[in-house]
Design an enzyme around this catalytic site. Structure first.
Site, mmCIF file in Angstrom:
data_model
loop_
_atom_site.group_PDB
_atom_site.id
_atom_site.type_symbol
_atom_site.label_atom_id
_atom_site.label_comp_id
_atom_site.label_asym_id
_atom_site.label_seq_id
_atom_site.Cartn_x
_atom_site.Cartn_y
_atom_site.Cartn_z
ATOM 1 N N THR A 158 2.504 -6.347 -5.040
ATOM 2 C CA THR A 158 3.513 -5.719 -5.892
ATOM 3 C C THR A 158 3.522 -4.196 -5.769
ATOM 4 O OG1 THR A 158 2.005 -5.614 -7.788
ATOM 5 C CG2 THR A 158 3.360 -7.601 -7.553
ATOM 6 N N GLY A 183 1.599 -0.536 -3.433
ATOM 7 C CA GLY A 183 0.715 0.014 -2.408
ATOM 8 C C GLY A 183 0.837 -0.670 -1.062
ATOM 9 N N TYR A 201 -18.171 -2.403 -4.229
ATOM 10 C CA TYR A 201 -16.944 -2.582 -3.441
ATOM 11 C C TYR A 201 -17.255 -2.662 -1.950
ATOM 12 C CZ TYR A 201 -12.539 -1.157 -1.192
ATOM 13 O OH TYR A 201 -11.425 -1.070 -0.383
ATOM 14 N N LYS A 224 -16.659 -5.883 0.555
ATOM 15 C CA LYS A 224 -15.839 -5.814 1.766
ATOM 16 C C LYS A 224 -16.657 -6.190 3.002
ATOM 17 C CE LYS A 224 -11.813 -4.567 0.122
ATOM 18 N NZ LYS A 224 -10.669 -5.513 0.157
ATOM 19 N N THR A 265 -2.049 5.783 -1.118
ATOM 20 C CA THR A 265 -1.522 4.759 -2.014
ATOM 21 C C THR A 265 -1.079 5.448 -3.302
ATOM 22 O OG1 THR A 265 -3.630 4.329 -3.141
ATOM 23 C CG2 THR A 265 -3.217 3.120 -1.084
#
Length: 253
Positions: free
Chosen positions: A18, A20, A149, A153, A184
């Site tokens: 929705t 970026g 994070y 990843k 972004t």
């Protein structure tokens, strides 16, 4: 001249589509003829033409499966999954609570895993399918300030290569895009004001940060017949990579 990418008749789900990078990916696949669905907990005010929204939380396995089932049953097939949803606010690892660690891991690793599991039976039945996991440079180098994070990843990259081997027999291709420093909606939070962003851009070999269109084109390529023998790959979309910091500390540089 390269052949045009054509996804006519194919059905795609783009998570985090929705806004970026995900929005750019969704629009690129739709422009190439795919029926594109994006998902999230809240519907956006607007979407690109030919892109549709379904509500759901990819971090919840039952909701992830329900979304894929709904899409496949509505459209009669399921061809493309782009696991783009992800991210994390900065948090020193010594301050990261169990709740925070769980939330970031579920968004960046477990969500893509749940969706891949849900997509597998449909793709296996068709004997075709493409899964693209949107990873990050944080998964291949130290990620100070966002350790959870980066670790998630890194796990996603391992999952990519493992699923490529396990599911290749069903002609399901699984690849990853390692996104570099990107612009972004949250660029200022990550890279600072316009002057700071310009300095970051100048530090990169191609002189600019990654744009949504760069990732969208890479995703379209990996999902297309032009990449029919590419699976388990890690495509780095980073403009040549970050300059090693120690070089700027060496006298004369």
């Amino acid at each position: 001249m390269l052949p045009a990418i054509d996804f006519d008749g194919q059905v795609a789900l783009v998570t985090g589509g929705t806004r970026g990078l995900g929005r750019a990916i969704a629009a690129r696949l739709a422009d190439a003829g795919a029926k594109v669905i994006v998902c999230g907990r809240n519907a956006p005010e607007t979407l690109p033409d030919s892109v549709h929204f379904v509500s759901g939380d990819i971090r919840a396995p039952e909701q992830a499966r329900a979304m894929v089932d709904e899409i496949a049953e509505t459209h009669g097939r399921f061809d493309i999954l782009v696991n783009n949803a992800g991210g994390s606010p900065p948090c020193p690892i010594e301050d990261a609570s169990p709740r925070f660690i769980d939330a970031i891991t579920r968004l960046n690793f477990l969500g893509p895993l749940y969706l891949a599991q849900a997509a597998h039976p449909y793709m296996a039945k068709q004997k075709s399918g493409s899964i693209v996991n949107i990873a990050s440079v944080s998964g291949i180098r130290p990620s100070p300030g966002t350790a959870v994070y980066g670790s998630a990843k890194a796990a996603l990259l391992n999952l990519t290569q493992t699923l490529a081997q396990e599911w290749g027999k069903d002609n399901i291709r699984v690849n990853a895009i390692i996104v570099g420093l990107a612009k972004t909606e949250n660029t200022e939070l990550t890279y600072g004001d316009a002057d700071a962003q310009e300095q970051v851009s100048r530090s990169l070999p191609l002189g600019r940060m990654c744009e949504g269109s760069d990732v969208a084109d890479a995703a379209a390529f990996l999902c297309s017949p032009m990449a029919s023998y590419i699976s388990g790959a890690r495509l780095e979309v980073d403009g040549g990579g970050e300059r090693p910091y120690f070089l700027d500390l060496v006298k004369g540089n």
